[in-house]
Scaffold this motif. Structure first.
Motif, mmCIF file in Angstrom:
data_model
loop_
_atom_site.group_PDB
_atom_site.id
_atom_site.type_symbol
_atom_site.label_atom_id
_atom_site.label_comp_id
_atom_site.label_asym_id
_atom_site.label_seq_id
_atom_site.Cartn_x
_atom_site.Cartn_y
_atom_site.Cartn_z
ATOM 1 N N ASN A 128 0.834 -1.199 0.000
ATOM 2 C CA ASN A 128 0.000 0.000 0.000
ATOM 3 C C ASN A 128 0.871 1.253 0.000
ATOM 4 O OD1 ASN A 128 -1.548 2.250 1.620
ATOM 5 N ND2 ASN A 128 -3.096 0.914 0.679
ATOM 6 N N LEU A 129 1.944 1.236 0.773
ATOM 7 C CA LEU A 129 2.854 2.379 0.792
ATOM 8 C C LEU A 129 3.489 2.607 -0.575
ATOM 9 C CD1 LEU A 129 4.538 1.792 4.254
ATOM 10 C CD2 LEU A 129 3.231 3.816 3.589
ATOM 11 N N ASP B 259 2.165 1.924 -3.438
ATOM 12 C CA ASP B 259 1.115 2.538 -4.267
ATOM 13 C C ASP B 259 0.955 4.022 -3.943
ATOM 14 O OD1 ASP B 259 0.652 0.076 -5.442
ATOM 15 O OD2 ASP B 259 -1.099 -0.385 -4.176
ATOM 16 N N ARG B 260 0.999 4.364 -2.649
ATOM 17 C CA ARG B 260 0.853 5.760 -2.253
ATOM 18 C C ARG B 260 2.059 6.582 -2.722
ATOM 19 N NH1 ARG B 260 -3.026 3.402 -1.663
ATOM 20 N NH2 ARG B 260 -3.171 4.400 -3.677
ATOM 21 N N GLU C 162 1.507 7.356 -6.341
ATOM 22 C CA GLU C 162 0.493 8.397 -6.472
ATOM 23 C C GLU C 162 1.074 9.770 -6.132
ATOM 24 O OE1 GLU C 162 -3.911 9.566 -4.655
ATOM 25 O OE2 GLU C 162 -2.708 8.013 -3.684
ATOM 26 N N ALA C 163 1.837 9.836 -5.050
ATOM 27 C CA ALA C 163 2.427 11.120 -4.642
ATOM 28 C C ALA C 163 3.415 11.630 -5.689
ATOM 29 C CB ALA C 163 3.112 10.962 -3.288
ATOM 30 N N GLU D 215 5.367 14.482 0.611
ATOM 31 C CA GLU D 215 4.635 13.240 0.891
ATOM 32 C C GLU D 215 5.451 12.022 0.444
ATOM 33 O OE1 GLU D 215 1.183 11.552 2.586
ATOM 34 O OE2 GLU D 215 1.821 13.624 2.501
ATOM 35 N N LEU E 122 6.505 8.976 2.929
ATOM 36 C CA LEU E 122 6.075 7.617 2.600
ATOM 37 C C LEU E 122 7.262 6.701 2.343
ATOM 38 C CD1 LEU E 122 3.078 8.507 0.257
ATOM 39 C CD2 LEU E 122 2.921 7.368 2.485
#
Length: 72
Positions: free
Chosen positions: A7-8, A10-11, A14-15, A23, A27
């Motif tokens: 999940n990290l 993926d984030r 995205e960032a 961000e 992350l």
């Protein structure tokens, strides 16, 4: 933990896509910590599954001890 790490990742993607540089940095630190924790858990599991030498004497050692201890 693997789900959190994924999940990290993926984030982070995205960032980066959105240009949120602060961000991304935060992350990335969390992602590295998750990777390290997973490595620790894997190493712990490997140690649990490893064979343990109990110091059991070989047949030759047993024979040598018993043959020298005989009484007439």
């Amino acid at each position: 933990m693997v789900e959190i790490r994924d999940n990290l990742a993926d984030r982070i993607e995205e960032a980066e896509r959105e240009g949120w540089l602060g961000e991304v940095e935060g992350l990335s630190v969390s992602h590295a910590a998750a990777e390290e924790k997973i490595a620790q858990l894997d190493a712990r599991q490997d140690r649990k599954e490893a064979a343990v030498f109990l110091g059991i004497p070989s047949f030759n050692q047993v024979v040598a001890r018993t043959s020298g201890a005989q009484t007439p």
